[in-house]
Design an enzyme around this catalytic site. Structure first.
Site, PDB file in Angstrom:
ATOM      1  N   ARG A 113       0.821  -1.304   0.039  1.00 22.99           N
ATOM      2  CA  ARG A 113      -0.076   0.030   0.017  1.00 22.99           C
ATOM      3  C   ARG A 113       0.955   1.119   0.022  1.00 22.99           C
ATOM      4  O   ARG A 113       1.751   1.410   0.987  1.00 22.99           O
ATOM      5  CB  ARG A 113      -1.021  -0.141   1.211  1.00 22.99           C
ATOM      6  CG  ARG A 113      -1.813   1.290   1.448  1.00 22.99           C
ATOM      7  CD  ARG A 113      -2.850   1.080   2.250  1.00 22.99           C
ATOM      8  NE  ARG A 113      -3.948   0.424   1.770  1.00 22.99           N
ATOM      9  CZ  ARG A 113      -4.934   0.360   2.521  1.00 22.99           C
ATOM     10  NH1 ARG A 113      -5.573   1.067   3.424  1.00 22.99           N
ATOM     11  NH2 ARG A 113      -6.083  -0.282   1.972  1.00 22.99           N
ATOM     12  N   HIS A 141      -7.600   0.599  -6.256  1.00 24.87           N
ATOM     13  CA  HIS A 141      -7.759  -0.433  -5.263  1.00 24.87           C
ATOM     14  C   HIS A 141      -8.225  -1.456  -5.586  1.00 24.87           C
ATOM     15  O   HIS A 141      -9.544  -1.905  -5.598  1.00 24.87           O
ATOM     16  CB  HIS A 141      -8.449   0.356  -4.119  1.00 24.87           C
ATOM     17  CG  HIS A 141      -8.416  -0.218  -2.854  1.00 24.87           C
ATOM     18  ND1 HIS A 141      -7.744  -0.954  -2.590  1.00 24.87           N
ATOM     19  CD2 HIS A 141      -9.315   0.121  -1.725  1.00 24.87           C
ATOM     20  CE1 HIS A 141      -7.921  -1.476  -1.326  1.00 24.87           C
ATOM     21  NE2 HIS A 141      -8.582  -0.764  -0.769  1.00 24.87           N
ATOM     22  N   GLN A 144     -10.084  -4.207  -3.735  1.00 27.89           N
ATOM     23  CA  GLN A 144     -11.450  -3.796  -3.322  1.00 27.89           C
ATOM     24  C   GLN A 144     -12.539  -4.015  -3.997  1.00 27.89           C
ATOM     25  O   GLN A 144     -13.705  -4.419  -3.727  1.00 27.89           O
ATOM     26  CB  GLN A 144     -11.584  -2.284  -2.906  1.00 27.89           C
ATOM     27  CG  GLN A 144     -12.663  -1.673  -2.513  1.00 27.89           C
ATOM     28  CD  GLN A 144     -13.217  -2.155  -0.810  1.00 27.89           C
ATOM     29  OE1 GLN A 144     -12.082  -2.109  -0.018  1.00 27.89           O
ATOM     30  NE2 GLN A 144     -14.309  -2.803  -0.678  1.00 27.89           N
ATOM     31  N   ASP A 235     -17.621   6.492  -1.244  1.00 30.99           N
ATOM     32  CA  ASP A 235     -16.508   6.513  -0.521  1.00 30.99           C
ATOM     33  C   ASP A 235     -15.945   7.916   0.271  1.00 30.99           C
ATOM     34  O   ASP A 235     -16.725   8.946  -0.002  1.00 30.99           O
ATOM     35  CB  ASP A 235     -15.383   6.184  -1.300  1.00 30.99           C
ATOM     36  CG  ASP A 235     -13.967   5.837  -0.833  1.00 30.99           C
ATOM     37  OD1 ASP A 235     -13.727   5.650   0.573  1.00 30.99           O
ATOM     38  OD2 ASP A 235     -12.928   5.730  -1.762  1.00 30.99           O
ATOM     39  N   CYS A 275     -16.591   1.361   0.752  1.00 28.77           N
ATOM     40  CA  CYS A 275     -15.298   0.225   1.187  1.00 28.77           C
ATOM     41  C   CYS A 275     -15.067   0.412   2.563  1.00 28.77           C
ATOM     42  O   CYS A 275     -14.049  -0.362   2.983  1.00 28.77           O
ATOM     43  CB  CYS A 275     -14.383   0.582  -0.034  1.00 28.77           C
ATOM     44  SG  CYS A 275     -13.681   2.577   0.456  1.00 28.77           S
ATOM     45  N   ARG A 303     -13.390  -9.254   1.182  1.00 24.92           N
ATOM     46  CA  ARG A 303     -12.133  -8.981   0.905  1.00 24.92           C
ATOM     47  C   ARG A 303     -11.251  -9.967   1.363  1.00 24.92           C
ATOM     48  O   ARG A 303     -10.260 -10.460   0.487  1.00 24.92           O
ATOM     49  CB  ARG A 303     -11.384  -8.008   1.864  1.00 24.92           C
ATOM     50  CG  ARG A 303     -12.116  -6.550   1.557  1.00 24.92           C
ATOM     51  CD  ARG A 303     -11.766  -6.019   0.310  1.00 24.92           C
ATOM     52  NE  ARG A 303     -10.417  -5.774   0.205  1.00 24.92           N
ATOM     53  CZ  ARG A 303      -9.651  -4.750   0.553  1.00 24.92           C
ATOM     54  NH1 ARG A 303     -10.082  -3.813   1.304  1.00 24.92           N
ATOM     55  NH2 ARG A 303      -8.530  -4.724   0.346  1.00 24.92           N
TER      56      ARG A 303
HETATM   57  N1   CP Z   1     -11.322  -0.580   2.465  1.00 24.53           N
HETATM   58  C1   CP Z   1     -10.184  -0.707   2.771  1.00 24.53           C
HETATM   59  O1   CP Z   1      -9.096  -1.031   1.981  1.00 24.53           O
HETATM   60  O2   CP Z   1      -9.914  -0.748   4.070  1.00 24.53           O
HETATM   61  P1   CP Z   1      -8.461  -0.169   4.991  1.00 24.53           P
HETATM   62  O3   CP Z   1      -8.051   0.895   4.451  1.00 24.53           O
HETATM   63  O4   CP Z   1      -8.755  -0.583   6.416  1.00 24.53           O
HETATM   64  O5   CP Z   1      -7.527  -1.210   4.487  1.00 24.53           O
HETATM   65  N1  NVA Z   2     -10.232   6.533  -1.231  1.00 20.70           N
HETATM   66  C1  NVA Z   2      -9.778   5.943   0.104  1.00 20.70           C
HETATM   67  C2  NVA Z   2     -10.192   4.503   0.334  1.00 20.70           C
HETATM   68  C3  NVA Z   2      -9.712   3.865   1.732  1.00 20.70           C
HETATM   69  C4  NVA Z   2      -9.863   2.486   1.688  1.00 20.70           C
HETATM   70  C5  NVA Z   2      -8.531   6.461   0.410  1.00 20.70           C
HETATM   71  O1  NVA Z   2      -7.580   6.234  -0.531  1.00 20.70           O
HETATM   72  O2  NVA Z   2      -8.053   6.924   1.474  1.00 20.70           O
END
Ligand code: CP
Ligand code: NVA
Length: 319
Positions: A113, A141, A144, A235, A275, A303
């Site tokens: 990440r 993502h 997701q 989101d 999400c 997930r």
């Molecule tokens: N939806 C998601 O990716 O959650 P986290 O940021 O908690 O991993």
């Molecule tokens: N769009 C959000 C998604 C988190 C899972 C972010 O990038 O923070």
């Protein structure tokens, strides 16, 4: 044209676009099977495909769901997760490609990440042995999106011809939804304020991979976007890394809040999706979040199942 099914294992999953449509469908099928087995108490598939394998996890942004579900997925498949500390500091302590070339000598997978998708592609290109998985970047993502379409399939049955509406920021989450919906024959209606729409490159990519007449339509009015939608997705208005813009974004996005009135403008019985993490009173009201329409914790559960399927498929194409 129907794409030829792939028989070789893929090296990486940096984007939904790394899979072809039959692979996406196979991943959902395998995830559904693993979910059914797990509900019978069979948490660890007999194949133990990750037996003797190491999966490094490097998170440069916070995470609850992705981190936890990957760690469980790796353990249930017989592998060993290695949680790397964030002081590895991709690209700051040493070049990204050097981190990649070190890990290439020790482990089998890296789940990352980070901020830029370019960092991820550089990393994957520098490590010929490693399977690299995108656990969220600023741009995409993809894990997701797998869980989201498994959730939709469980609730709606066959996906082709269905319509998903996304209301809010044209961000990483909706980019991957756009890729997957196009491949799965699902229409995507996206309502975003001016200046916050889905990137043009993603619109072009989604159009290029669309099958079964899937249409991607961009709106500015959320009511127009949700009309005829089987599910309404939102989101956060401020993604991780954009905190300095939070105040401006709160004002710009307020008309895009998903509330009871907006849900009533969708198809009767429409699902609510997110999400997570969610901010009640911002992108969604507490009433909608807690309503019977909300499938957000199914998405979170899925997930796990989708990532088990993904890890298995990257190692064994016939998983
Ligand atoms: N939806 C998601 O990716 O959650 P986290 O940021 O908690 O991993
Ligand atoms: N769009 C959000 C998604 C988190 C899972 C972010 O990038 O923070």
């Amino acid at each position: 044209m129907t794409p030829t099914p792939t028989t070789a294992a893929r090296k990486d999953f940096l984007s939904v676009l790394d899979f072809d449509p039959p692979e996406i469908e196979r991943c959902l099928d395998l995830a559904a099977q693993m979910k059914a087995d797990r509900s019978l108490g069979i948490h660890a598939p007999a194949s133990q495909v990750l037996n003797g394998r190491y999966v490094a996890m490097l998170f440069e942004k916070p995470s609850l769901r992705t981190r936890t579900t990957f760690e469980i997925a790796v353990r249930e498949l017989g592998g060993q997760p290695i949680i790397l500390p964030s002081d590895v500091a991709l690209g700051r302590r040493e070049p990204v490609i050097d981190v990649a070339r070190n890990l290439d000598r020790w482990v089998d997978f890296v789940v990352i990440r980070t901020f830029s998708q370019v960092v991820l592609t550089e990393f994957a290109a520098a490590a010929p042995r490693l399977h690299v998985i995108n656990a969220l970047t600023d741009e995409e993502h993809p894990c997701q999106a797998l869980a989201d379409f498994l959730t939709l399939r469980e609730r709606l049955g066959p996906l082709r011809g269905r319509t998903l509406a996304f209301v809010g920021d044209g961000n990483n989450v909706v980019a991957s939804l756009a890729h997957a919906s196009a491949m799965l024959g699902v229409n995507l209606h996206l309502a975003s304020p001016e200046g916050y729409q889905l990137r043009h490159a993603v619109v072009q990519q989604a159009t290029a991979v669309a099958r079964h007449g899937a249409r991607l339509r961009l709106f500015t009015d959320p009511v127009d976007a949700v009309a005829s939608a089987d599910a309404v997705y939102t989101d956060v208005w401020t993604s991780m890394g954009q905190e300095a813009e939070a105040q401006v974004r709160r004002a710009v996005f307020m008309p895009y809040q998903v509330d009871d009135a907006l849900m009533a403008a969708a198809k009767p019985g429409a699902l609510f999706m997110h999400c997570l993490p969610a901010h009640r009173g911002e992108e969604v009201t507490a009433e909608v979040f807690e309503s019977d329409a909300s499938v957000v914790f199914d998405q979170a559960e899925n997930r796990l199942h989708c990532q088990k399927a993904l890890l298995s498929m990257l190692l064994t194409p016939t998983a």
